[in-house]
Design a protein around this motif. Structure first.
Motif, short mmCIF file in Angstrom:
data_model
loop_
_atom_site.label_atom_id
_atom_site.label_comp_id
_atom_site.label_asym_id
_atom_site.label_seq_id
_atom_site.Cartn_x
_atom_site.Cartn_y
_atom_site.Cartn_z
N ALA A 22 0.83 -1.21 0.00
CA ALA A 22 0.00 0.00 0.00
C ALA A 22 0.86 1.26 0.00
O ALA A 22 0.54 2.24 -0.66
N VAL A 23 1.97 1.21 0.72
CA VAL A 23 2.89 2.36 0.73
C VAL A 23 3.46 2.55 -0.67
O VAL A 23 3.51 3.68 -1.20
N ALA A 24 3.93 1.48 -1.28
CA ALA A 24 4.54 1.56 -2.61
C ALA A 24 3.56 2.11 -3.65
O ALA A 24 3.96 2.79 -4.60
N ALA A 25 2.27 1.82 -3.47
CA ALA A 25 1.26 2.24 -4.44
C ALA A 25 0.68 3.62 -4.15
O ALA A 25 -0.12 4.14 -4.93
N SER A 26 1.09 4.21 -3.04
CA SER A 26 0.51 5.49 -2.64
C SER A 26 0.88 6.61 -3.61
O SER A 26 2.02 6.71 -4.08
N GLU A 27 -0.08 7.49 -3.90
CA GLU A 27 0.17 8.62 -4.79
C GLU A 27 1.17 9.59 -4.19
O GLU A 27 1.94 10.24 -4.90
N LEU A 28 1.19 9.71 -2.85
CA LEU A 28 2.14 10.62 -2.20
C LEU A 28 3.57 10.12 -2.38
O LEU A 28 4.50 10.91 -2.57
N VAL A 29 3.75 8.80 -2.32
CA VAL A 29 5.06 8.20 -2.55
C VAL A 29 5.50 8.45 -3.99
O VAL A 29 6.66 8.83 -4.25
N ALA A 30 4.59 8.28 -4.93
CA ALA A 30 4.91 8.52 -6.34
C ALA A 30 5.32 9.97 -6.57
O ALA A 30 6.26 10.26 -7.31
#
Length: 304
Positions: free
Chosen positions: A210-218
């Motif tokens: 879920a972290v990897a897919a987060s828009e904020l991470v992107a």
């Protein structure tokens, strides 16, 4: 209750009006004190030292306490001394109609009393004293907040420095970083996610996928700048994009993502989540921007 930041001292509760507590066993005196200060302060009241301690326990820190000295069960100086351990920054004022010099001098020398005012007190004089006391409280809080945040920064730097001075497997080092950052910044979840799926570590109930897919991470990766979001659950109710972010379904209220970059090369992202609603996390992002290059140096030299 929303607070300013995860780095704010736990005892600090901001308010539009400074909060004060007035303590007197005579209801008429309490009413008079309340009327004197209600325009400029949020005034809490108690008719005894024991009741006042209960008020502080439930309501938290106040800027100023005004207490009568002569009260049943507990003298004003005794009551004020009991407030010092939990609320060291609160400014304390004693009202007395007696010449209890020994008690007052002892309390003042112990730093438990800021001023004493003799009865009958002059409203203008008392207002002036309380105004100065409130200003003193504000100065103390600002100084202590700065020290508190500097301590957090030092602890984070020590955490990174400890890794540089030790030899441990890469997975243990990543976990050490995630645990350290999560605990020091009082996060509910912390994830250190290496680029190109080279590994990860989590503190708390974090979900790597879920972290990897987060828009904020992107966004943090693409811009190579720290990204943050606050009051997320309220935003999810009106923003379909935020609502679709699986990372926030469990109740996350604040999220900060710092890219770990070495000479333009993205090495990792550090994700921190809080379940409490904060008004801002700007000081957290500033702190991570300072520490991020140190983490990048460690990752580049020791692990990648």
């Amino acid at each position: 209750m929303s607070t300013i930041s995860p780095l704010t001292l736990a005892s600090f509760k901001p308010s539009k009006k400074p909060r004060m507590l007035v303590v007197d066993d005579e209801p008429d005196n309490l009413d008079l004190l309340y009327r004197t200060f209600r325009r400029d302060f949020q005034v809490l009241r108690a008719e005894s030292g024991i009741e006042a301690l209960k008020v502080l326990s439930s309501e938290g820190e106040v800027a100023v306490i005004i207490s009568d000295q002569r009260m049943p069960e507990m003298k004003g100086t005794e009551f004020l001394s009991k407030t010092v351990p939990d609320f060291p920054d609160t400014v304390r004022i004693i009202l007395t109609g007696f010449t209890d010099v020994e008690d007052l001098v002892e309390a003042i020398n112990a730093g438990q009393v800021y001023r004493y005012i003799t009865k009958p007190w002059d409203p203008d004089e008392l207002k002036h004293v309380v105004e100065r006391a409130s200003e003193t409280y504000d100065v103390l809080k600002r100084q202590n907040e700065q020290l508190h945040r500097a301590e957090k920064q030092t602890k984070l730097m020590v955490t990174v420095g400890q890794l540089a001075a030790q030899t441990m497997p890469a997975s243990d080092a990543l976990q050490f970083l995630a645990d350290g950052f999560g605990q020091i910044l009082a996060a509910d979840a912390c994830t250190l996610l290496l680029s190109e799926d080279r590994g990860s570590s989590c503190y708390g109930p974090a979900e790597v996928a879920a972290v990897a897919a987060s828009e904020l991470v992107a966004a943090a990766i693409s811009t190579q700048t720290t990204q943050s979001a606050v009051n997320i659950q309220a935003a999810r109710q009106s923003d379909q994009a935020a609502a679709s972010d699986a990372l926030y379904a469990s109740g996350t209220e604040c999220h900060v993502v710092t890219p770990i970059v070495y000479q333009g090369e993205p090495l990792a992202v550090l994700s921190l989540q809080w379940d409490r609603a904060y008004d801002t996390v700007e000081d957290v992002t500033q702190l991570l921007d300072v520490i991020g290059p140190q983490v990048a140096l460690f990752l580049k030299a020791a692990m990648l």
